[in-house]
Motif scaffolding. Structure first.
Motif, mmCIF file in Angstrom:
data_model
loop_
_atom_site.group_PDB
_atom_site.id
_atom_site.type_symbol
_atom_site.label_atom_id
_atom_site.label_comp_id
_atom_site.label_asym_id
_atom_site.label_seq_id
_atom_site.Cartn_x
_atom_site.Cartn_y
_atom_site.Cartn_z
ATOM 1 N N LYS A 1 -45.564 24.236 -33.671
ATOM 2 C CA LYS A 1 -46.512 24.768 -32.691
ATOM 3 C C LYS A 1 -45.805 25.747 -31.769
ATOM 4 O O LYS A 1 -44.592 25.886 -31.825
ATOM 5 C CB LYS A 1 -47.147 23.647 -31.888
ATOM 6 N N ASN A 2 -46.604 26.400 -30.919
ATOM 7 C CA ASN A 2 -46.071 27.376 -29.972
ATOM 8 C C ASN A 2 -45.363 28.533 -30.679
ATOM 9 O O ASN A 2 -44.175 28.778 -30.504
ATOM 10 C CB ASN A 2 -45.136 26.680 -28.982
ATOM 11 N N TRP A 3 -46.124 29.243 -31.469
ATOM 12 C CA TRP A 3 -45.596 30.381 -32.223
ATOM 13 C C TRP A 3 -45.190 31.514 -31.312
ATOM 14 O O TRP A 3 -44.299 32.293 -31.629
ATOM 15 C CB TRP A 3 -46.655 30.869 -33.223
ATOM 16 N N PHE A 4 -45.850 31.596 -30.184
ATOM 17 C CA PHE A 4 -45.546 32.658 -29.235
ATOM 18 C C PHE A 4 -44.074 32.620 -28.828
ATOM 19 O O PHE A 4 -43.378 33.630 -28.831
ATOM 20 C CB PHE A 4 -46.461 32.477 -28.017
ATOM 21 N N SER A 5 -43.588 31.409 -28.495
ATOM 22 C CA SER A 5 -42.194 31.293 -28.071
ATOM 23 C C SER A 5 -41.235 31.528 -29.227
ATOM 24 O O SER A 5 -40.160 32.085 -29.044
ATOM 25 C CB SER A 5 -41.925 29.904 -27.490
ATOM 26 N N TYR B 1 -46.931 33.416 -19.873
ATOM 27 C CA TYR B 1 -47.560 34.342 -20.824
ATOM 28 C C TYR B 1 -47.967 35.707 -20.247
ATOM 29 O O TYR B 1 -48.410 36.569 -20.983
ATOM 30 C CB TYR B 1 -48.801 33.685 -21.447
ATOM 31 N N LEU C 1 -53.089 34.906 -28.572
ATOM 32 C CA LEU C 1 -52.417 34.394 -27.383
ATOM 33 C C LEU C 1 -53.322 33.410 -26.643
ATOM 34 O O LEU C 1 -52.872 32.369 -26.166
ATOM 35 C CB LEU C 1 -52.039 35.559 -26.472
ATOM 36 N N GLU D 1 -53.290 30.220 -28.386
ATOM 37 C CA GLU D 1 -52.018 29.553 -28.104
ATOM 38 C C GLU D 1 -52.025 28.899 -26.716
ATOM 39 O O GLU D 1 -51.619 27.749 -26.554
ATOM 40 C CB GLU D 1 -50.910 30.615 -28.174
ATOM 41 N N TYR E 1 -54.148 25.823 -26.660
ATOM 42 C CA TYR E 1 -53.493 24.695 -27.312
ATOM 43 C C TYR E 1 -52.343 24.177 -26.456
ATOM 44 O O TYR E 1 -52.191 22.987 -26.220
ATOM 45 C CB TYR E 1 -52.993 25.162 -28.673
ATOM 46 N N ARG E 2 -51.547 25.113 -25.974
ATOM 47 C CA ARG E 2 -50.370 24.754 -25.188
ATOM 48 C C ARG E 2 -50.764 23.986 -23.941
ATOM 49 O O ARG E 2 -50.124 22.995 -23.573
ATOM 50 C CB ARG E 2 -49.628 26.037 -24.810
ATOM 51 N N LEU F 1 -51.438 20.551 -24.757
ATOM 52 C CA LEU F 1 -50.176 19.845 -25.023
ATOM 53 C C LEU F 1 -49.449 19.473 -23.734
ATOM 54 O O LEU F 1 -48.884 18.405 -23.619
ATOM 55 C CB LEU F 1 -49.257 20.718 -25.881
ATOM 56 N N LEU G 1 -54.005 19.785 -35.303
ATOM 57 C CA LEU G 1 -52.747 19.608 -36.028
ATOM 58 C C LEU G 1 -52.979 19.417 -37.516
ATOM 59 O O LEU G 1 -52.298 20.002 -38.343
ATOM 60 C CB LEU G 1 -52.013 18.385 -35.489
#
Lengths: 553, 395
Positions: free
Chosen positions: A514-518, B99, B296, B299, B302-303, B306, B356
């Protein structure tokens, strides 16, 4: 079942999708795909491999995430239904041991047809219903089976992965790049240094690099599932006698009683205190709130003394030994020997005793006063000049006259009433009188009467007594869950593969759970340092067309 | 009284700061010529600085009120909701620095503003703590739970932006309908704030005696002209409107009155906006998200789940259970608020599993994030007012 031998020579268990060692696609489907499905590393999961016996079928059912999520949604939806009307526990039904009919009557009366339905369908006590328990059981089963089905093959294939992957594996990654390098060996060295700088574990062999970090985060879900299972196990244990005590008791000021549910322990209530906030208290800021809401309670407290039966004494002998004094306050239970005693409820000003006097109606002369202890009303009270009052009947909670007889609706002195026989020197045969609060009934006109003078009251405290040996198991489950969920959420498992292809060609691929951005940020840093071929994110359709926010950095 | 006044002033400053910052984020999104440049856009930098100033004064409000009242200001509806708004802004600032996304600010701040405005419709005086709340767990449990919820809320903001950008507003579709419905709900909340403020300014009050569902006499004060009366209600104030109808005891006429007024004022506002723009609100808002990157936003959505999920678990379930054990003698009692915290938790657990293992990304994931926020708001608003249980201190 036979093993699958990959072209690289590695023997894979039956059902493997991507070779554990080199990553070559082993199934037709995987071969056709543009971007390969990297979940569980394309390993052979039991549930995806066998489907013959009944055991297989059950295993496959519970290992499915689709089924798992369906169970979660089912628990979620049914739990919501249970909040529409109060549960049985919170239903204000008068007596503690209310019958089903009383509950039905309550739901019927308060919520009409919906209440009846709610009761009939069992929603009024749904969290204890067999089907809700079955749902939770299925959830637990699903957690266990789905975890085992995945964690074992995942662990094996991450352990067996080879540094050098087959080009077909690299090309099917979501992040992939290839291009010519001037000096591929030097580029690999630079990349290795840069990757180490970024805290990657770097393995290099045969012109290939595997850089990996935070693999432990892959175990997070399985750790947190273990925590959940321990928690559910703890809840299950509560059904076993001795693990769990849940009792309530009432105690009056001045009373000494053995503690319900805690044999051998006695408690004495010394005082019950109820305090409200006053305006002139230090915190004058509360003034406005007190004006609007009226009095607000500040404290409920029972001052108690705890006693214990002396060792070796016979049960019930009441040979007691002092343990401690304590003030039980809300949020501060009395704790001893695994038990907790909580301040839960109170009743103010229960009648304790009543003082009466006997007077002659015509003159108003008194023959003296006597006190009736409502806990232990005595038969005869001797007064001055040979006068006496005999207590013939006592009704603690007088509720009117039924069938010509006074009745009491409970043994609690909420509304005491008495039948006295008054004997005086001039009426030695005595006169009968029925006396209740603000009411005197006489069969014939009497010359004397018993008059109420004053009453003593006392407060009652309501306690809950708990002993819960499962708490530590529950807490352990909670802690393990938190560790697992943090481990899985706050770290990401990242891998970067770099390898030499034919004639100075370099291949780069990367994967993260996960976290493809990073990950891309790190790849950009890597590319700056080592001048690797440009990569493409095959899922980001927008950045290519128009650079947007977050795209550069 | 000095501290209490100071805290009120600081909150007003934050409110204004957030308004100004929103305008600057708008400028950042609009002003940037090339999308790549707007990350470093000066408008964006000014906007985030103003946001941080607003956040600091908001924290100042929190501390001053804490000192004034002698307990963490999270003990009633106004205090909790205001703190939730504060943490939402805090979570946004955190995500912004991860971000660099002005688009997120353009949506997160107005939602925070709306939440604070909503909060200030409730009684604002400092209340002393009833015995059940006198525990350091009040501070620990409520703050952690609110923090978790606010981080989860960011995921809904990102989801909303994702949907705004990716739903085709020119073609009729289910998704277009529902995104417009979300806009409508937001306008209804504005309707509540407007109508409630108006009647409050006018000093409207109507008092009633009524019989509650346990057949006990009770009294209540309406701040809106009463449309629905409580069970067997009898007016105490002269010259006020007579309720259309008295409701049975299980329904709360005051809550329903407030709801209908908000719906009424909000709907009029919505119709006016539609007449003004001659387009759906979603279509009007859509140009503001053009520059957001979908990948983005997905992301971020999702982030933030998390990041927020573990915090929420800790605060709303684990700490809650520990405190419940201390205060009520049981760690779990199926009280409506507890159940809804569990429902929220189960929902986000389902979200994570779907994402997931079943690859629910993009629009599906964004919708789930929006629904998650609706559940959180449901627990905050609906459960407090309708499904009253042990937690309804907020009334």
């Amino acid at each position: 079942m036979s093993k699958i031998k990959c072209q690289c020579g590695h023997e894979n268990p039956f059902g493997t999708i991507l070779c554990e060692a080199c990553g070559r696609p082993l199934t037709e489907e995987a071969e056709k795909s543009q971007v390969v499905d990297m979940r569980y590393e394309g390993s052979a999961r039991r549930s995806q491999t066998y489907n013959k016996s009944i055991v297989d079928k059950v295993w496959n059912f519970f290992s499915s995430v689709k089924v798992g999520v369906s169970i979660i949604i089912a628990v979620l939806a049914t739990s919501a239904i249970g909040t529409i009307f109060p549960q049985k526990l919170y239903a204000p039904v008068s007596s503690v041991n209310a019958t089903d009919a009383e509950y039905l009557a309550y739901y019927e009366k308060t919520y009409h047809i919906f209440g009846t339905l709610y009761y009939k369908l069992g929603f009024y006590d749904m969290y204890n219903s067999w089907w809700f328990k079955v749902l939770i059981g299925m959830l637990g089963t699903s957690i266990i089976i789905a975890s085992i089905d995945r964690v074992v093959p995942l662990y094996k294939s991450l352990k067996k992965q080879r540094t050098k992957r087959h080009a077909s594996f690299m090309k099917r990654q979501r992040i992939f790049g290839e291009g010519k390098a001037l000096d591929s060996e030097a580029t690999l060295d630079k990349a290795e240094a840069a990757l180490k700088e970024m805290k990657y574990n770097v393995k290099k062999e045969d012109g290939a690099i595997l850089a990996e970090k935070n693999r432990f985060s892959r175990w997070g879900p399985y750790v947190n599932h273990t925590g959940l299972i321990i928690f559910l196990f703890g809840v299950l244990l509560r059904g076993i006698p001795g693990f769990y005590v849940d009792e309530t008791m009432w105690i009056r000021e001045g009373e000494l009683r053995n503690i319900t549910g805690a044999p051998g322990y006695f408690i004495k209530s010394n005082d019950f205190i109820l305090e409200t906030y006053t305006k002139d208290e230090a915190n004058a800021v509360y003034g406005e709130a007190l004006d609007r809401n009226g009095p607000i309670v500040k404290n409920f407290q029972t001052d108690v003394t705890l006693f214990k039966e002396k060792e070796g004494s016979l049960p019930g002998s009441e040979d007691l030994e002092y343990v401690k004094d304590y003030s039980i306050v809300v949020n501060k239970p009395l704790k001893f020997d695994g038990y907790n005693v909580f301040q839960m409820d109170y009743r103010l000003s229960e009648l304790k005793s009543m003082k009466m006097q006997l007077i002659e109606k015509s003159s108003g002369n008194s023959y003296g006063e006597f006190t009736i202890d409502l806990d232990d009303p005595k038969g005869t009270y001797e007064l001055n000049d040979g006068a006496k009052v005999e207590l013939l009947e006592y009704y603690a909670d007088y509720d009117g006259i039924k069938d010509g007889e006074p009745v009491s609706k409970s043994p609690i002195p909420n509304n005491p009433a008495f039948i006295f026989k008054m004997s005086t020197p001039d009426k030695p045969e005595g006169e009968k009188s029925f006396v209740a609060i603000q009411q005197t009934l006489e069969t014939e006109e009497n010359a004397y009467k018993v008059k109420f003078v004053s009453a003593d009251t006392r407060d009652i405290s309501g306690f809950t007594i708990r002993k819960d040996k499962t708490l530590y198991i529950l807490l352990l489950g909670g802690i393990i869950f938190m560790i697992g969920v943090i481990q899985g959420s706050y770290w990401n498992h990242r891998r970067i593969w770099i390898q030499k292809g034919a004639d100075q060609q370099l291949l780069v691929a990367a994967h993260t759970n996960k976290n493809w951005f990073s990950l891309k940020k790190e790849l950009d840093k890597l590319n700056d340092a080592a001048k690797l071929p440009e990569y493409v994110d095959r899922q980001d359709k927008e950045t290519k067309e128009e650079p947007e926010e977050g795209a550069e950095s | 009284m000095g501290l209490a006044n100071l805290s009120a002033t600081l909150l007003e400053i934050s409110f204004i700061a957030y308004l100004i910052a929103t305008a600057f984020f708008g400028g950042a999104v609009k002003g940037a010529k090339s999308e790549a440049s707007y990350k470093k856009n000066r408008w964006g930098s000014i906007a985030i600085i103003i946001t941080i100033i607003g956040f600091l004064t908001h924290v100042g409000y929190f501390i001053a009120r804490w000192m004034a009242g002698g307990h963490a200001p999270v003990s009633n509806m106004f205090e909790f909701t205001t703190a939730f708004g504060m943490m939402l802004v805090g979570a946004f600032i955190l995500i912004y620095f991860l971000y660099r996304t002005p688009s997120l600010g353009l949506f997160a701040l107005p939602i925070a503003i709306l939440i604070i405005a909503y909060a200030s419709m409730f009684p604002k005086e400092v209340t002393p703590l009833i015995p059940a709340l006198q525990s350091h767990w009040l501070t620990i449990h409520v703050i952690t739970a609110a923090l978790g919820e606010s981080i989860l809320a960011i995921s809904a903001v990102a989801g909303l932006i994702y949907l705004m950008k990716n739903i085709d507003m020119t073609k009729k579709s289910k998704q277009r309908f529902w995104i417009e419905f979300v806009m409508f709900v937001i306008v209804i909340v504005i309707g509540f704030v407007l109508s409630s403020s108006a009647f409050k300014l006018a000093g409207y009050e109507a008092a009633f005696d009524y019989v509650d569902k346990n057949d006990k006499p009770a009294s209540i004060v309406y701040n809106y002209p009463p449309l629905f009366g409580m069970n067997e209600s009898v007016a105490k104030s002269p010259d006020t409107m007579k309720p259309w109808v008295n409701l049975p005891a299980i329904l709360n006429g005051k809550v329903l009155t407030t709801f209908v007024w908000s719906l009424f004022v909000g709907s009029i506002l919505y119709l006016l906006l539609r007449l003004l723009f001659r387009r759906s609100i979603a279509a009007v808002v859509q140009p503001l998200v053009r520059k957001a990157n979908s990948q983005l936003m997905d992301e971020i959505g999702y982030r933030s789940v998390l990041i927020g999920f573990p915090v929420f678990t800790l605060g709303a379930l684990i700490f809650a259970m520990i405190w419940a054990h201390e205060a009520w003698s049981r760690f779990w009692g199926w009280d409506p608020k507890e159940v809804w915290a569990l429902i929220t938790w189960l929902f986000y657990a389902a979200f994570l599993h779907l994402r997931l293992s079943r690859g629910w990304e993009g629009k599906k994931s964004a919708w789930l994030a929006v629904i998650g926020f609706i559940i959180i708001m449901f627990n905050l608003i609906f459960v407090n007012f309708i499904l009253a249980g042990l937690h309804s201190y907020a009334k």
